[in-house]
Design a protein around this motif. Structure first.
Motif, PDB file in Angstrom:
ATOM      1  N   THR A 125       0.700  -0.954  -0.017  1.00 44.72           N
ATOM      2  CA  THR A 125      -0.065  -0.051   0.036  1.00 44.72           C
ATOM      3  C   THR A 125       0.973   1.331  -0.014  1.00 44.72           C
ATOM      4  N   ASP A 126       2.148   1.042   0.232  1.00 43.22           N
ATOM      5  CA  ASP A 126       2.934   2.162   0.434  1.00 43.22           C
ATOM      6  C   ASP A 126       4.534   1.739   0.061  1.00 43.22           C
ATOM      7  N   TYR A 127       5.264   2.522  -0.168  1.00 46.72           N
ATOM      8  CA  TYR A 127       6.818   2.202  -0.667  1.00 46.72           C
ATOM      9  C   TYR A 127       7.766   3.373   0.253  1.00 46.72           C
ATOM     10  N   ILE A 128       8.846   2.446   0.335  1.00 45.00           N
ATOM     11  CA  ILE A 128      10.164   3.072   0.929  1.00 45.00           C
ATOM     12  C   ILE A 128      11.030   3.363  -0.215  1.00 45.00           C
ATOM     13  N   VAL A 129      11.237   4.548  -0.636  1.00 47.02           N
ATOM     14  CA  VAL A 129      12.109   4.911  -1.839  1.00 47.02           C
ATOM     15  C   VAL A 129      13.420   5.489  -1.003  1.00 47.02           C
ATOM     16  N   ASP A 130      14.708   5.043  -1.308  1.00 45.57           N
ATOM     17  CA  ASP A 130      16.127   5.461  -0.883  1.00 45.57           C
ATOM     18  C   ASP A 130      16.567   6.101  -2.162  1.00 45.57           C
ATOM     19  N   VAL A 131      17.034   7.365  -2.122  1.00 46.54           N
ATOM     20  CA  VAL A 131      17.787   8.028  -3.119  1.00 46.54           C
ATOM     21  C   VAL A 131      19.076   8.448  -2.526  1.00 46.54           C
ATOM     22  N   SER A 132      20.228   8.164  -3.372  1.00 46.62           N
ATOM     23  CA  SER A 132      21.607   8.361  -2.714  1.00 46.62           C
ATOM     24  C   SER A 132      22.394   8.519  -3.754  1.00 46.62           C
ATOM     25  N   THR A 133      23.505   9.653  -3.140  1.00 44.45           N
ATOM     26  CA  THR A 133      24.660   9.882  -3.987  1.00 44.45           C
ATOM     27  C   THR A 133      25.813   8.816  -3.826  1.00 44.45           C
ATOM     28  N   ALA A 134      25.485   7.800  -3.059  1.00 46.02           N
ATOM     29  CA  ALA A 134      26.396   6.619  -2.725  1.00 46.02           C
ATOM     30  C   ALA A 134      25.991   5.397  -3.130  1.00 46.02           C
ATOM     31  N   ALA A 135      26.636   4.461  -3.708  1.00 45.23           N
ATOM     32  CA  ALA A 135      26.006   3.412  -4.378  1.00 45.23           C
ATOM     33  C   ALA A 135      25.775   2.562  -3.280  1.00 45.23           C
ATOM     34  N   ASN A 136      26.372   2.529  -2.093  1.00 45.31           N
ATOM     35  CA  ASN A 136      26.181   1.500  -1.005  1.00 45.31           C
ATOM     36  C   ASN A 136      25.063   2.311   0.004  1.00 45.31           C
ATOM     37  N   PHE A 137      24.663   3.235  -0.424  1.00 42.21           N
ATOM     38  CA  PHE A 137      23.394   3.997   0.420  1.00 42.21           C
ATOM     39  C   PHE A 137      23.833   4.446   1.820  1.00 42.21           C
ATOM     40  N   ALA A 138      25.198   5.144   1.749  1.00 45.66           N
ATOM     41  CA  ALA A 138      25.682   5.480   3.089  1.00 45.66           C
ATOM     42  C   ALA A 138      24.641   6.350   3.798  1.00 45.66           C
ATOM     43  N   ILE A 139      24.320   6.313   5.218  1.00 38.71           N
ATOM     44  CA  ILE A 139      23.461   7.112   5.647  1.00 38.71           C
ATOM     45  C   ILE A 139      23.495   8.611   5.499  1.00 38.71           C
ATOM     46  N   ALA A 140      24.877   9.200   5.530  1.00 40.24           N
ATOM     47  CA  ALA A 140      24.968  10.734   5.300  1.00 40.24           C
ATOM     48  C   ALA A 140      24.700  10.993   3.991  1.00 40.24           C
ATOM     49  N   SER A 141      24.625  10.504   2.827  1.00 40.03           N
ATOM     50  CA  SER A 141      24.244  10.834   1.497  1.00 40.03           C
ATOM     51  C   SER A 141      22.945  10.054   1.004  1.00 40.03           C
ATOM     52  N   THR A 142      21.996   9.708   1.895  1.00 44.37           N
ATOM     53  CA  THR A 142      20.808   9.180   1.409  1.00 44.37           C
ATOM     54  C   THR A 142      19.610   9.956   1.929  1.00 44.37           C
ATOM     55  N   GLU A 143      18.619  10.051   1.021  1.00 47.23           N
ATOM     56  CA  GLU A 143      17.203  10.530   1.488  1.00 47.23           C
ATOM     57  C   GLU A 143      16.440   9.481   1.160  1.00 47.23           C
ATOM     58  N   THR A 144      15.446   9.236   2.415  1.00 50.12           N
ATOM     59  CA  THR A 144      14.368   8.347   2.360  1.00 50.12           C
ATOM     60  C   THR A 144      13.041   8.959   2.337  1.00 50.12           C
ATOM     61  N   TYR A 145      12.213   8.472   1.480  1.00 54.28           N
ATOM     62  CA  TYR A 145      11.041   8.972   1.113  1.00 54.28           C
ATOM     63  C   TYR A 145       9.916   7.787   1.310  1.00 54.28           C
ATOM     64  N   ILE A 146       8.764   8.150   1.926  1.00 54.96           N
ATOM     65  CA  ILE A 146       7.629   7.303   2.056  1.00 54.96           C
ATOM     66  C   ILE A 146       6.521   7.711   1.044  1.00 54.96           C
ATOM     67  N   VAL A 147       6.037   6.940   0.044  1.00 57.38           N
ATOM     68  CA  VAL A 147       5.196   7.374  -0.741  1.00 57.38           C
ATOM     69  C   VAL A 147       3.882   6.206  -1.070  1.00 57.38           C
ATOM     70  N   ASN A 148       2.571   6.721  -1.247  1.00 55.66           N
ATOM     71  CA  ASN A 148       1.599   5.587  -1.441  1.00 55.66           C
ATOM     72  C   ASN A 148       1.254   5.348  -3.019  1.00 55.66           C
ATOM     73  N   THR A 149       2.156   5.639  -3.876  1.00 52.10           N
ATOM     74  CA  THR A 149       1.895   5.472  -5.263  1.00 52.10           C
ATOM     75  C   THR A 149       3.122   4.762  -5.908  1.00 52.10           C
ATOM     76  N   ASN A 150       3.304   4.254  -6.996  1.00 47.94           N
ATOM     77  CA  ASN A 150       4.561   3.536  -7.444  1.00 47.94           C
ATOM     78  C   ASN A 150       5.462   4.727  -8.190  1.00 47.94           C
ATOM     79  N   SER A 151       5.467   5.856  -7.924  1.00 48.88           N
ATOM     80  CA  SER A 151       6.333   6.988  -8.535  1.00 48.88           C
ATOM     81  C   SER A 151       6.627   7.769  -7.588  1.00 48.88           C
ATOM     82  N   LEU A 152       7.886   8.545  -7.966  1.00 45.67           N
ATOM     83  CA  LEU A 152       8.201   9.725  -7.118  1.00 45.67           C
ATOM     84  C   LEU A 152       8.996  10.983  -8.000  1.00 45.67           C
ATOM     85  N   ASN A 153       8.210  12.096  -7.551  1.00 44.47           N
ATOM     86  CA  ASN A 153       8.811  12.938  -8.364  1.00 44.47           C
ATOM     87  C   ASN A 153       9.954  13.843  -7.642  1.00 44.47           C
TER      88      ASN A 153
END
Length: 81
Positions: free
Chosen positions: A11-39
């Protein structure tokens, strides 16, 4: 815009967007969305970003994170005659 296939039971999705390929915490933003897309907005020009998504519902998560996707932002300019 990031798009992914809807997951059965999610019903919802966790989306991680990062400038680090390993998703290091300091370089990652996490979004919670209820659709299968993120602008995404406010991205830095000429930078590579990595992203992954995981579905969930009120009872639990729907599996593990997806494979990591990658994109690079570009600068768009225009001129008028």
């Amino acid at each position: 815009v990031l798009n992914w296939d809807a997951l059965p039971g999610a019903t919802d999705y966790i989306v991680d967007v990062s400038t680090a390929a390993n998703f290091a915490i300091a370089s990652t933003e996490t979004y919670i969305v209820n659709t299968n897309s993120l602008n995404l907005t406010n991205l830095v020009n000429s930078r590579t970003y990595y992203w992954r998504v995981k579905g969930f519902n009120a009872n639990s998560t729907c599996g593990t994170f997806s494979r990591t996707g990658r994109f690079r932002t570009t600068i768009t300019t225009s001129t008028e005659d």
